[in-house]
Design a protein around this motif. Structure first.
Motif, PDB file in Angstrom:
ATOM      1  N   UNK A  48       2.917  -6.862   4.597  1.00 59.09           N
ATOM      2  CA  UNK A  48       1.639  -6.352   4.064  1.00 59.09           C
ATOM      3  C   UNK A  48       0.994  -5.518   4.883  1.00 59.09           C
ATOM      4  N   UNK A  49       0.861  -5.696   6.021  1.00 61.17           N
ATOM      5  CA  UNK A  49      -0.026  -4.975   7.138  1.00 61.17           C
ATOM      6  C   UNK A  49       0.962  -3.322   7.393  1.00 61.17           C
ATOM      7  N   UNK A  50       2.329  -3.469   7.472  1.00 63.67           N
ATOM      8  CA  UNK A  50       2.973  -2.460   7.659  1.00 63.67           C
ATOM      9  C   UNK A  50       2.698  -1.241   6.402  1.00 63.67           C
ATOM     10  N   UNK A  51       2.833  -1.924   5.428  1.00 63.14           N
ATOM     11  CA  UNK A  51       2.647  -1.113   3.980  1.00 63.14           C
ATOM     12  C   UNK A  51       1.221  -0.624   3.888  1.00 63.14           C
ATOM     13  N   UNK A  52       0.358  -1.372   4.138  1.00 61.97           N
ATOM     14  CA  UNK A  52      -0.990  -0.858   4.237  1.00 61.97           C
ATOM     15  C   UNK A  52      -1.400   0.481   5.535  1.00 61.97           C
ATOM     16  N   UNK A  53      -0.735   0.274   6.405  1.00 65.56           N
ATOM     17  CA  UNK A  53      -0.848   1.209   7.681  1.00 65.56           C
ATOM     18  C   UNK A  53      -0.136   2.572   7.079  1.00 65.56           C
ATOM     19  N   UNK A  54       1.068   2.144   6.190  1.00 63.60           N
ATOM     20  CA  UNK A  54       1.624   3.397   5.860  1.00 63.60           C
ATOM     21  C   UNK A  54       1.176   4.212   4.488  1.00 63.60           C
ATOM     22  N   UNK A  55      -0.068   3.596   4.155  1.00 65.35           N
ATOM     23  CA  UNK A  55      -0.904   3.982   3.227  1.00 65.35           C
ATOM     24  C   UNK A  55      -0.294   3.947   1.949  1.00 65.35           C
ATOM     25  N   UNK A  56       0.595   2.983   1.690  1.00 65.47           N
ATOM     26  CA  UNK A  56       1.289   2.704   0.538  1.00 65.47           C
ATOM     27  C   UNK A  56       0.428   1.727  -0.398  1.00 65.47           C
ATOM     28  N   UNK A  85       8.773  -9.508  -3.950  1.00 60.91           N
ATOM     29  CA  UNK A  85       8.666  -8.528  -5.206  1.00 60.91           C
ATOM     30  C   UNK A  85       7.210  -7.936  -5.005  1.00 60.91           C
ATOM     31  N   UNK A  86       7.429  -6.626  -4.974  1.00 62.44           N
ATOM     32  CA  UNK A  86       6.192  -5.880  -4.412  1.00 62.44           C
ATOM     33  C   UNK A  86       5.860  -5.080  -5.621  1.00 62.44           C
ATOM     34  N   UNK A  87       4.424  -5.271  -5.821  1.00 62.74           N
ATOM     35  CA  UNK A  87       3.821  -4.523  -7.121  1.00 62.74           C
ATOM     36  C   UNK A  87       3.014  -3.481  -6.528  1.00 62.74           C
ATOM     37  N   UNK A  88       3.135  -2.446  -6.946  1.00 58.71           N
ATOM     38  CA  UNK A  88       2.460  -1.088  -6.543  1.00 58.71           C
ATOM     39  C   UNK A  88       2.868   0.380  -7.345  1.00 58.71           C
ATOM     40  N   UNK A  89       2.013   1.329  -7.237  1.00 61.90           N
ATOM     41  CA  UNK A  89       2.317   2.588  -7.670  1.00 61.90           C
ATOM     42  C   UNK A  89       2.956   3.422  -6.908  1.00 61.90           C
TER      43      UNK A  89
END
Length: 127
Positions: A48-56, A85-89
């Motif tokens: 979660x932290x990595x995805x946030x840092x990558x601005x996803x 299961x990752x939900x996002x656009x």
């Protein structure tokens, strides 16, 4: 951490509250459940932290953990399969895959068991 013996199992007082641990689910969390939970949730939190840092833009992450135990060797945990299961656009599969690999390398719990428990991860993206 200090643990006190109960009639069945042990308990400890932590900042969040009292934790009961026992081999019988009627009296507390089983030790293997806590270990699997620690590994899976730590990995998910790092992801979660990595995805946030990558601005996803991630709306939600859910995960399941399948456990393989060896009854012949003290019922030890041999493998944990984590499925996210990752939900996002507009989440790019290759970038999420890189993030999952990076999470495994940076999760303290996964790294603590890397030579004794096989941890594998898969994921799917939903919109």
């Amino acid at each position: 951490m200090k643990f006190k013996m109960k009639e069945v199992g042990f308990s400890t007082e932590l900042e969040y509250g009292e934790l009961h641990v026992a081999g019988d689910e009627q009296y507390g969390f089983r030790p293997y459940q806590l270990m699997v939970s620690s590994i899976a949730v730590c990995s998910g939190g790092v992801l979660r932290t990595i995805l946030k840092k990558k601005r996803m833009e991630v709306e939600d992450i859910s995960l399941t953990a399948e456990v393989t135990r060896n009854e012949k060797e003290a019922n030890r945990i041999e493998k944990i399969q984590i499925h996210y299961v990752i939900k996002g656009k507009d989440l790019a599969h290759d970038k999420v895959e890189q993030a999952v690999e990076l999470a495994k390398k940076n999760c303290p719990m996964v790294q603590s068991v890397k030579d004794s428990i096989e941890v594998t991860e898969t994921f799917e993206i939903v919109e």
